[in-house]
Design a protein around this motif. Structure first.
Motif, PDB file in Angstrom:
ATOM      1  N   THR A  67       4.223  -4.154  -1.971  1.00 42.09           N
ATOM      2  CA  THR A  67       4.102  -2.751  -2.356  1.00 42.09           C
ATOM      3  C   THR A  67       5.117  -2.433  -3.440  1.00 42.09           C
ATOM      4  O   THR A  67       6.054  -3.189  -3.684  1.00 42.09           O
ATOM      5  N   ILE A  70      10.165   1.386  -2.616  1.00 46.70           N
ATOM      6  CA  ILE A  70      10.190   2.691  -1.955  1.00 46.70           C
ATOM      7  C   ILE A  70      11.389   3.472  -2.493  1.00 46.70           C
ATOM      8  O   ILE A  70      12.537   3.079  -2.312  1.00 46.70           O
ATOM      9  N   TYR A 102       5.175  14.037  -1.340  1.00 48.51           N
ATOM     10  CA  TYR A 102       4.806  13.130  -2.421  1.00 48.51           C
ATOM     11  C   TYR A 102       5.590  13.484  -3.680  1.00 48.51           C
ATOM     12  O   TYR A 102       5.995  14.637  -3.877  1.00 48.51           O
ATOM     13  N   ASP A 107       6.065   7.821  -6.969  1.00 48.97           N
ATOM     14  CA  ASP A 107       5.034   7.262  -6.096  1.00 48.97           C
ATOM     15  C   ASP A 107       3.793   6.875  -6.887  1.00 48.97           C
ATOM     16  O   ASP A 107       3.244   7.699  -7.629  1.00 48.97           O
ATOM     17  N   GLN A 111      -0.065   6.561  -0.359  1.00 51.32           N
ATOM     18  CA  GLN A 111       0.358   5.599   0.652  1.00 51.32           C
ATOM     19  C   GLN A 111       1.858   5.361   0.609  1.00 51.32           C
ATOM     20  O   GLN A 111       2.478   5.040   1.623  1.00 51.32           O
ATOM     21  N   GLN A 112       2.470   5.539  -0.546  1.00 47.65           N
ATOM     22  CA  GLN A 112       3.906   5.298  -0.658  1.00 47.65           C
ATOM     23  C   GLN A 112       4.699   6.215   0.266  1.00 47.65           C
ATOM     24  O   GLN A 112       5.748   5.827   0.789  1.00 47.65           O
ATOM     25  N   ARG A 116       7.422   5.215   3.134  1.00 49.95           N
ATOM     26  CA  ARG A 116       8.756   5.825   3.132  1.00 49.95           C
ATOM     27  C   ARG A 116       9.060   6.423   4.506  1.00 49.95           C
ATOM     28  O   ARG A 116      10.172   6.271   5.039  1.00 49.95           O
ATOM     29  N   ARG A 132       2.314  -0.899   6.370  1.00 55.11           N
ATOM     30  CA  ARG A 132       2.614  -1.946   5.393  1.00 55.11           C
ATOM     31  C   ARG A 132       1.382  -2.778   5.080  1.00 55.11           C
ATOM     32  O   ARG A 132       1.218  -3.282   3.963  1.00 55.11           O
TER      33      ARG A 132
END
Length: 220
Positions: A67, A70, A102, A107, A111-112, A116, A132
């Protein structure tokens, strides 16, 4: 053998099958250590009420997915240590606030924020692993693209909205319902249309007196 007898024997066998499945599902555990680390996932009893609350969760084997880094959003997010972690409602509010905060400057997509939320310790180990492993569906969408043009971040309003159908709390499982309103605010002074949803949250903990953690979520 009559059909009635067959049905009676099947009904008598069902509780034993369910008990075996429940025992197998509860064999997983999560990491321990730091105060904000996800606790082990406790066994969760079946829901006793009605409504679209999440079903009890189980630990699943998942493969971690690469990913984006973060990073903190505009204004930061609440962390578990900022609330009474033995108060299921306070933990639910904190987790949902983190989940819906957000920031298009940091980001790549929505989904981020879930990653987080899990990273700072609001969730069980199993729920964090699910986030994840989650694969984003399609692109970021027209709303996100508009937010990005304004370099927007969101502010979150969470209002508890429990109804009579909510399952009763136990020592290790609690359910909460929340009305969520998120408002995108551009760094250029723009304010976008609010988004509203209802979140049905399951929280679990390893024992009475231990911290609550978000273990399942359904959104309408």
């Amino acid at each position: 053998m009559t059909t009635r007898t067959q049905r009676r024997r099947a009904a008598l066998a069902l509780p034993a099958i369910v008990a075996v499945l429940a025992l197998a599902a509860c064999s997983g555990s999560g990491p321990a250590g730091a105060d904000n680390a996800p606790p082990d996932d406790p066994p969760a009893p079946a829901a006793t009420g009605t409504g679209p609350y999440p079903k009890p969760t189980t630990t699943a084997e998942v493969s971690p997915r690469a990913t984006a880094p973060i990073r903190p959003p505009h204004g930061g997010i609440p962390v578990p240590a900022s609330v009474d972690q033995e108060d299921a409602s306070a933990v639910a509010r904190g987790a949902l606030t983190a989940l819906y905060t957000y920031d298009t400057d940091v980001d790549p997509g929505r989904q981020q924020a879930a990653l987080r939320m899990a990273a700072v310790g609001w969730t069980t180990a199993a729920y964090a692993a699910q986030q994840r492993a989650a694969q984003p569906r399609g692109g970021t969408g027209a709303a996100w693209n508009e937010w990005t043009r304004h370099r927007a971040y969101t502010t979150v309003e969470a209002t508890q909205a429990d109804e009579a159908g909510r399952p009763a709390d136990t020592a290790t499982t609690a359910y909460r319902q929340w009305d969520i309103t998120i408002t995108p605010r551009g760094r250029d002074g723009w304010t976008g249309d609010p988004e509203m949803s209802t979140a049905f949250v399951e929280l679990t903990r390893t024992a009475g007196g231990k911290p609550w953690r978000l273990s399942a979520l359904q959104v309408q």
